[in-house]
Design a protein around this motif. Structure first.
Motif, short mmCIF file in Angstrom:
data_model
loop_
_atom_site.label_atom_id
_atom_site.label_comp_id
_atom_site.label_asym_id
_atom_site.label_seq_id
_atom_site.Cartn_x
_atom_site.Cartn_y
_atom_site.Cartn_z
N SER A 1 -49.68 21.80 26.29
CA SER A 1 -49.37 20.38 26.10
C SER A 1 -50.60 19.51 26.38
O SER A 1 -50.83 18.50 25.70
N ASP B 1 -44.58 20.37 19.83
CA ASP B 1 -44.54 20.93 21.17
C ASP B 1 -43.11 21.36 21.49
O ASP B 1 -42.28 20.55 21.85
N GLU B 2 -42.83 22.62 21.32
CA GLU B 2 -41.51 23.21 21.55
C GLU B 2 -40.40 22.48 20.80
O GLU B 2 -39.43 22.03 21.40
MG MG Z 1 -45.98 22.06 27.69
#
Ligand code: MG
Ligand code: ATP
Length: 249
Positions: free
Chosen positions: A51, A174-175
């Protein structure tokens, strides 16, 4: 087959990126490239720096060292607004959609279309949003539905269509599949491939290695802020990726 990375020029080039938070080294000398028409997987254990890497490239955090170039230009985005203007979007797990607003309003949030007289063009935006949803195979979604009523997967679809409308060249996800139902996960993975086929460069973060290896062209593994390997998805295995995640080669 030749890997995509060898046939298309790099859209994003990152060289020697480092970032620390006080004494915590979040990224150490990270170098990689992302290409148009390619999905790059980004994996690593919790706290590996995934991240942070996304936040630096998109202008949320500043790096302590390193160089970034985008579309053959050296860049140093100071804010997410600057990176967005250049064509970089980030889709976070907790995406910035407004539940109280309708789908089309979310697509045009902060960037309402206006006519020559400065009047808001509601009908045009609804029509544009409907067109976008159709392009992404989300035509069962009405542009005038309030976003709060949508499922998690549908919300991802709205976020992705927003990114697509604004001429996005690079998308970090991100995910995006975390906390989604199985069918919705498949839907999002299909959208990722649709974006790729339209020429967008996609960087996809997930903890689900099966999902990653089934979706990406190349996978980059971070271990404690360092790149422990970059592999062609067809030439690696879950076992190898896990070993790289643990820092062995
Ligand atoms: Mg992360
Ligand atoms: N704003 C911050 N302030 C202090 N430390 C931070 C900050 N952001 C990240 N870190 C630290 O940097 C390291 C990398 O964190 P990062 O969030 O990038 O990991 P990640 O790979 O995304 O992990 P996860 O898979 O859990 O999301 C961690 O040690 C984290 O605690």
């Amino acid at each position: 087959m030749t890997p995509v990375a060898e046939t298309t020029p790099a859209l994003l080039r990152v060289r020697g990126l480092s970032k620390h938070f006080d004494h915590v080294v979040a990224l150490a000398n990270v170098s990689f490239e992302a290409h148009a028409h390619e999905v790059l997987g980004l994996v690593g254990d919790n706290g590996a720096g995934k991240s942070t890497l996304i936040k630096i490239v998109s202008g949320v955090y500043r790096a302590n060292a390193g160089e970034i170039s985008f579309a053959d230009r050296r860049v140093d985005f100071q804010t997410p607004r600057e990176s967005r203007a250049a064509g970089i979007e980030v889709i976070y797990q907790d995406m910035a959609l407004v539940d109280e607003l309708e789908v089309w309003e979310n697509v045009f949030l902060g960037r309402l279309l206006r006519n020559g007289l400065g009047m808001i063009e509601r009908k045009r935006m609804i029509a544009e949003a409907a067109h976008l949803l159709e392009r992404l195979g989300l035509d069962s979604l009405s542009p005038t539905t309030q976003v709060g009523y949508l499922s998690g997967g549908q919300k991802k679809g709205v976020a992705i269509s927003r990114a697509l409308y604004w001429d996005t060249r690079l998308i970090f996800m991100d995910e995006p599949t975390a906390a989604l139902a199985v069918v919705e996960i498949q839907r999002v993975l299909d959208l990722i491939k649709t974006l790729r086929d339209r020429g967008v460069a996609v960087v996809f973060v997930s903890h689900n290695l099966k999902e990653v290896l089934a979706t990406v062209d190349r996978v980059m593994v971070l271990h404690r802020g360092q790149v422990s390997g970059i592999r062609d998805a067809r030439e690696t295995s879950e076992d190898e990726v896990i070993r790289l995640m643990m820092g062995s080669t």
